[in-house]
Structures are given as C-alpha cells and as structure tokens.
Design a protein around this motif. Structure first.
Motif, short mmCIF file in Angstrom:
data_model
loop_
_atom_site.label_atom_id
_atom_site.label_comp_id
_atom_site.label_asym_id
_atom_site.label_seq_id
_atom_site.Cartn_x
_atom_site.Cartn_y
_atom_site.Cartn_z
N SER A 183 0.78 2.73 -0.42
CA SER A 183 1.05 1.65 -1.22
C SER A 183 0.51 0.52 -0.30
O SER A 183 0.11 0.59 0.88
CB SER A 183 2.63 1.52 -1.13
N GLU A 184 0.65 -0.84 -0.82
CA GLU A 184 -0.18 -2.08 -0.21
C GLU A 184 0.96 -3.21 -0.56
O GLU A 184 1.67 -3.20 -1.51
CB GLU A 184 -1.62 -2.30 -0.68
N ASP A 190 4.67 -2.39 -5.12
CA ASP A 190 3.32 -1.82 -4.52
C ASP A 190 2.14 -2.60 -5.11
O ASP A 190 1.89 -2.39 -6.31
CB ASP A 190 3.33 -0.60 -4.91
N LYS A 230 -0.84 -2.15 -4.59
CA LYS A 230 -1.74 -1.39 -4.94
C LYS A 230 -2.13 -0.89 -6.17
O LYS A 230 -3.21 -0.77 -6.83
CB LYS A 230 -1.65 0.00 -4.21
N ARG A 254 -1.18 -2.05 4.71
CA ARG A 254 -0.62 -0.82 4.30
C ARG A 254 1.13 -0.80 4.47
O ARG A 254 1.73 -1.60 5.04
CB ARG A 254 -1.06 0.46 5.21
#
Length: 274
Positions: free
Chosen positions: A106-107, A145, A147, A113
C-alpha cells in the motif's frame, strides 16, 4: 459566458455554516469546523477520533531510514466494556493491525510505502454479545490506500491480540486526517492556482506565503456532483479529493473552496461555475 469564482481577502465563512458537518483538521492547532464542501462524515468513539489522527508514526522511520513494522507492544493499561480506548490500547492496536503484507502493498498520501492511517475506534460488539458484560473489546483501524484508492478497515480483538477481520471498499471517503490536510496544502501552494491565496496572504501580513505552517487550515472531503466542470473533477469521490479553508493567523479567512486538490492524482483543479 463561464464565470470563475474569485477568492476575496477577508471573506468570512459564516459561523453557522462552519459548524455544519465539519470535519476540520488543522496544521498545529485545532479549529472549529468549516463550510463549503459537500461531504459529511464522522468517526465513532468520540475521544478516539483525535487519537486516531496520529497516523504514520507506527510505520515511518527517521528521515532517510527505511520504514519498518514494529513488533506489537505489551498490553499495558486496558479499558473495560464500552469504555473509550486507552492510550495503551490505541498504541497496541495500531501496531497489531498493520502487518507486513498490508504495509508493503500500500501507499500513503505522500506516496510512501504503507497505508494512510485515518483513525482507531472502539468497535461495536457482535449481535450475540450485546448482553454479555464480559464480551471482548475490539477496535477498528481504518486506513486509506492511495495505491488503488481503497478504504481498508481492520478489526482487532484486544483480548486475544488477533486481527479478526479485514474489509475493503471503494468510493467511501471518511474525513481527512491531519497529514492529508497538510499534504493538500503543500500541493496547493506548489500550484500556480494558489496565486490568489498567496496574494491575499501578502496583503494581510506583508509576508510571502511559502509553507502550510503559516496558515491555520480547515479541510473537507470533496465529492463531485453530476455535470461538474471541468471533467477532471468527475473522479472525486472515487479519488480522495479535498477543499481547504485557510486562515491567516490572527487574521481573516481566505475563501479557496473553488480550488479542489485531488490527493490521488496530486493535482489542483479550479471549479468552473455557470
């Protein structure tokens, strides 16, 4: 002919409007709510909401050092029944909920990260436990998240220390965390569309506006209405978008609600009216 809403120095956001559906977050100081965004929301657990804003510290290392997932701490001070989560419980749950798999996949809002922690709240008991005075205490930890624009909720059993469930959803936009509000302000100040804000700030203070730390900030999640222009804003709601209401410290509010910061794409877009 299209008309673009212009910002005006000293435009005061009405107190009654400010109080409605506020999800205020501020850099450095807590403020009352704001008005002008079209997303409502809240967090469960009352006192836990503020503690839940303390994101990132469980996963981020010092500058230049790789981030790591720490081992879960000792149980520490424990609450009972429906008591608010204690500080020890909040710290323990934050570490238990974030496993290495979630961290690596995830980001956060900065693109680093690990997911963006939004909050930690006391979870509702299971239906079968409603009348059980000894029912286990559980906590829900929510993350965003960046991402893939996913809201992730992990439920931790405080008695066993185990994660009992994980749920994911799209298009769900809880209130912005403090870190997200600060990042939205940084993106705005780096964009040419912040020229009016910077001009108003200089008129009020005689100084250049270069950092979010110079402002008091309220933020609201922004969702696109059908037919909104420009089309770049149509994704807001699936994307994590924000509007800001900055305030000159010891001075006026500056209306920038016509500027939307898409945190998912890291772009600033001006709403076209009319």
């Amino acid at each position: 002919m299209r008309e673009i809403v212009r910002r005006h120095l000293g435009k005061v956001v009405a107190g009654a409007a400010i109080a409605v559906a506020s999800t205020a977050v501020m850099v450095g100081i807590t403020l009352p709510g704001t008005a002008g965004a079209d997303e409502t929301g809240g967090t469960k657990g009352g006192g836990q909401a503020a503690a839940g804003q303390q994101q990132d510290q469980e996963t981020q290392g010092s500058a230049g050092a790789p981030a790591v997932v720490e081992e879960a701490p000792a149980e520490g001070d424990k609450g009972t029944g429906r008591d608010p989560l204690t500080d020890d419980e909040l710290e323990r749950v934050a570490k238990l909920a974030l496993n290495r798999q979630l961290f690596n996949a995830s980001e956060d809002v900065d693109g680093d990260r690990g997911p963006q922690q939004l909050g930690i709240d006391l979870a509702d008991p299971e239906t079968s436990e409603l009348d059980d005075p000894n029912a286990p205490r559980r906590a829900d930890v929510t993350y965003y998240d960046y991402k893939d624009d996913t809201l992730v909720t992990r439920t931790v059993n405080l008695d066993t220390g185990k994660v009992e469930g994980t749920s994911t959803s799209h298009g769900v936009q809880p209130p912005l965390s403090r870190a997200e509000t600060a990042e939205a302000a940084r993106l705005l100040l780096a964009d040419p569309l912040s020229a009016g804000l910077k001009g108003d700030y200089k008129d009020a203070t005689g100084k250049e506006l270069t950092s979010p730390d110079q402002l008091q900030l309220n933020s609201m999640v922004f969702r696109a209405n059908p037919g909104i222009r420009p089309a770049a804003l149509a994704a807001c709601g699936e994307h994590r978008c924000a509007t800001l209401t900055p305030k000159v410290k010891n001075g006026p509010w500056i209306d920038t609600r016509n500027l939307v910061i898409d945190l998912s794409t890291r772009k600033v877009v001006e709403i076209v009216r009319g």
